[in-house]
Design a protein around this motif. Structure first.
Motif, PDB file in Angstrom:
ATOM      1  N   LEU A  77     -16.825  80.755  71.118  1.00  0.00           N
ATOM      2  CA  LEU A  77     -15.606  81.304  71.703  1.00  0.00           C
ATOM      3  C   LEU A  77     -14.407  80.375  71.555  1.00  0.00           C
ATOM      4  O   LEU A  77     -13.287  80.827  71.323  1.00  0.00           O
ATOM      5  CB  LEU A  77     -15.846  81.617  73.181  1.00  0.00           C
ATOM      6  CG  LEU A  77     -16.966  82.626  73.474  1.00  0.00           C
ATOM      7  CD1 LEU A  77     -17.142  82.795  74.974  1.00  0.00           C
ATOM      8  CD2 LEU A  77     -16.678  83.969  72.819  1.00  0.00           C
ATOM      9  N   SER A  78     -14.626  79.058  71.697  1.00  0.00           N
ATOM     10  CA  SER A  78     -13.514  78.108  71.679  1.00  0.00           C
ATOM     11  C   SER A  78     -12.697  78.191  70.402  1.00  0.00           C
ATOM     12  O   SER A  78     -11.471  78.029  70.416  1.00  0.00           O
ATOM     13  CB  SER A  78     -14.028  76.672  71.838  1.00  0.00           C
ATOM     14  OG  SER A  78     -14.593  76.482  73.111  1.00  0.00           O
ATOM     15  N   TYR A  79     -13.379  78.460  69.283  1.00  0.00           N
ATOM     16  CA  TYR A  79     -12.689  78.408  67.999  1.00  0.00           C
ATOM     17  C   TYR A  79     -12.151  79.763  67.533  1.00  0.00           C
ATOM     18  O   TYR A  79     -11.660  79.888  66.422  1.00  0.00           O
ATOM     19  CB  TYR A  79     -13.610  77.794  66.947  1.00  0.00           C
ATOM     20  CG  TYR A  79     -14.020  76.372  67.303  1.00  0.00           C
ATOM     21  CD1 TYR A  79     -13.150  75.518  67.983  1.00  0.00           C
ATOM     22  CD2 TYR A  79     -15.287  75.884  66.994  1.00  0.00           C
ATOM     23  CE1 TYR A  79     -13.519  74.224  68.321  1.00  0.00           C
ATOM     24  CE2 TYR A  79     -15.661  74.588  67.321  1.00  0.00           C
ATOM     25  CZ  TYR A  79     -14.775  73.770  67.994  1.00  0.00           C
ATOM     26  OH  TYR A  79     -15.141  72.491  68.338  1.00  0.00           O
ATOM     27  N   TYR A  80     -12.251  80.785  68.404  1.00  0.00           N
ATOM     28  CA  TYR A  80     -11.565  82.036  68.107  1.00  0.00           C
ATOM     29  C   TYR A  80     -10.052  81.879  68.287  1.00  0.00           C
ATOM     30  O   TYR A  80      -9.266  82.585  67.668  1.00  0.00           O
ATOM     31  CB  TYR A  80     -12.060  83.163  69.015  1.00  0.00           C
ATOM     32  CG  TYR A  80     -13.453  83.669  68.675  1.00  0.00           C
ATOM     33  CD1 TYR A  80     -13.968  83.554  67.386  1.00  0.00           C
ATOM     34  CD2 TYR A  80     -14.252  84.252  69.638  1.00  0.00           C
ATOM     35  CE1 TYR A  80     -15.240  84.008  67.078  1.00  0.00           C
ATOM     36  CE2 TYR A  80     -15.533  84.718  69.339  1.00  0.00           C
ATOM     37  CZ  TYR A  80     -16.013  84.593  68.055  1.00  0.00           C
ATOM     38  OH  TYR A  80     -17.280  85.048  67.747  1.00  0.00           O
ATOM     39  N   TRP A  81      -9.672  80.954  69.172  1.00  0.00           N
ATOM     40  CA  TRP A  81      -8.254  80.784  69.502  1.00  0.00           C
ATOM     41  C   TRP A  81      -7.707  79.419  69.087  1.00  0.00           C
ATOM     42  O   TRP A  81      -6.567  79.090  69.376  1.00  0.00           O
ATOM     43  CB  TRP A  81      -8.048  81.001  71.000  1.00  0.00           C
ATOM     44  CG  TRP A  81      -8.434  82.386  71.415  1.00  0.00           C
ATOM     45  CD1 TRP A  81      -7.696  83.518  71.291  1.00  0.00           C
ATOM     46  CD2 TRP A  81      -9.661  82.789  72.020  1.00  0.00           C
ATOM     47  NE1 TRP A  81      -8.376  84.596  71.771  1.00  0.00           N
ATOM     48  CE2 TRP A  81      -9.603  84.191  72.232  1.00  0.00           C
ATOM     49  CE3 TRP A  81     -10.814  82.113  72.415  1.00  0.00           C
ATOM     50  CZ2 TRP A  81     -10.624  84.920  72.802  1.00  0.00           C
ATOM     51  CZ3 TRP A  81     -11.847  82.847  72.987  1.00  0.00           C
ATOM     52  CH2 TRP A  81     -11.750  84.227  73.171  1.00  0.00           C
ATOM     53  N   GLY A  82      -8.502  78.605  68.442  1.00  0.00           N
ATOM     54  CA  GLY A  82      -8.034  77.294  68.004  1.00  0.00           C
ATOM     55  C   GLY A  82      -9.050  76.640  67.100  1.00  0.00           C
ATOM     56  O   GLY A  82     -10.181  77.117  66.958  1.00  0.00           O
ATOM     57  N   ASP A  83      -8.659  75.555  66.462  1.00  0.00           N
ATOM     58  CA  ASP A  83      -9.528  74.833  65.543  1.00  0.00           C
ATOM     59  C   ASP A  83     -10.196  73.653  66.250  1.00  0.00           C
ATOM     60  O   ASP A  83      -9.744  73.213  67.310  1.00  0.00           O
ATOM     61  CB  ASP A  83      -8.716  74.316  64.351  1.00  0.00           C
ATOM     62  CG  ASP A  83      -8.244  75.444  63.451  1.00  0.00           C
ATOM     63  OD1 ASP A  83      -8.876  76.517  63.459  1.00  0.00           O
ATOM     64  OD2 ASP A  83      -7.238  75.241  62.736  1.00  0.00           O
TER      65      ASP A  83
END
Length: 262
Positions: A77-83
């Motif tokens: 989930l964390s990397y759906y909105w950021g790298d």
């Protein structure tokens, strides 16, 4: 007559309900399919467990042989909105040039292989692909190299604060990575959309440093990242969070100021 009519109607409804109820053995396949669909959705879009197969991340994560073989939970989930950020522990697909040491973990027997593939979704056996776990050291646009006079990794010319790094051999100036105990590697600018990754067990990890001569100069495309390691789920004695620790000096100073102000 009214009472008889009501009684007769209730009896018919009861018989209809009895006819509609299926035996458990007929419902079981439906429940199994539903559970499999839910599990597949969670694995593909939320996260999944992984087995740590090597010692490259000790002591943060224990691998094998002769060790506990940690199971970790990796969330997407964390990397759906950021790298990924410096200090994150990530699971990623090794670029093609990293496959020189990869060996399939699957049986040649079709049935056994199917069972292994099924259980890999739950972290019971390693996946049958070149999935690796390392820590992000530098991101796109940054320049990474080693070392300063104390043997520390530098990013944009500044030494990193890496309490998680394990060195079993003292730093010897002039020895390049690959030599016995060697740490040094030349400056490499990480391309945009890529990562420089290293194992916490620095003297026993084939990571970006081992692939500086390939087309990507040892970097890993962000698109190859499977997810962020967030929790150790096995064995019981090691259950706990997998923490991101930003190694950049500015971040370390900010952490110290935050602690002092509390």
């Amino acid at each position: 007559m009214t009472d008889e009519t009501l009684s007769d109607g209730q009896g018919r409804r009861g018989r209809r309900r009895a006819k509609k109820q299926r035996p458990f053995w007929q419902e079981l396949p439906i429940l199994v399919v539903i559970a499999a669909v839910v599990a597949a959705l969670l694995v593909n879009f939320v996260g999944r467990p992984y087995v740590i197969p090597s010692e490259s991340m000790e002591t943060t994560l224990h691998g094998c042989a002769g060790c506990t073989g940690d199971r970790i939970y990796v969330q997407k989930l964390s990397y759906y909105w950021g790298d990924p950020e410096p200090g994150d522990v990530v699971v990623f697909v090794g670029p093609p040039s990293w496959n020189d040491t990869f060996q399939s973990t699957r049986s040649t027997n079709t049935v056994v292989r199917g069972v292994q593939n099924f259980f890999s979704f739950f972290g019971v056996v390693p996946p049958d692909e070149n999935d690796l776990v390392k820590r992000v050291i530098a991101v796109g646009g940054q320049t990474v190299q080693c070392c300063d006079a104390q043997g520390r990794v530098l990013v944009d010319g500044k030494p990193l604060d890496e309490p998680y790094a394990r060195y079993t051999i003292p730093y010897k100036p002039g020895l390049t990575f690959g030599a016995s105990g060697g740490r040094e590697f030349p400056p490499i600018k990480v391309p945009d959309g890529h990562l420089w990754v290293m194992g916490d067990n620095r003297n026993n990890s084939r990571d970006s440093r081992a692939h500086t001569s390939d087309d990507l100069h040892g970097t890993v495309p962000v698109d190859n990242v499977r997810g962020k390691a967030v929790f150790k789920i096995w064995p019981p004695g090691r259950i706990g969070p997998v923490r991101s620790q930003d190694p950049r000096p500015r971040a370390s100073a900010a952490r110290k100021r935050s602690k002092q102000s509390k």
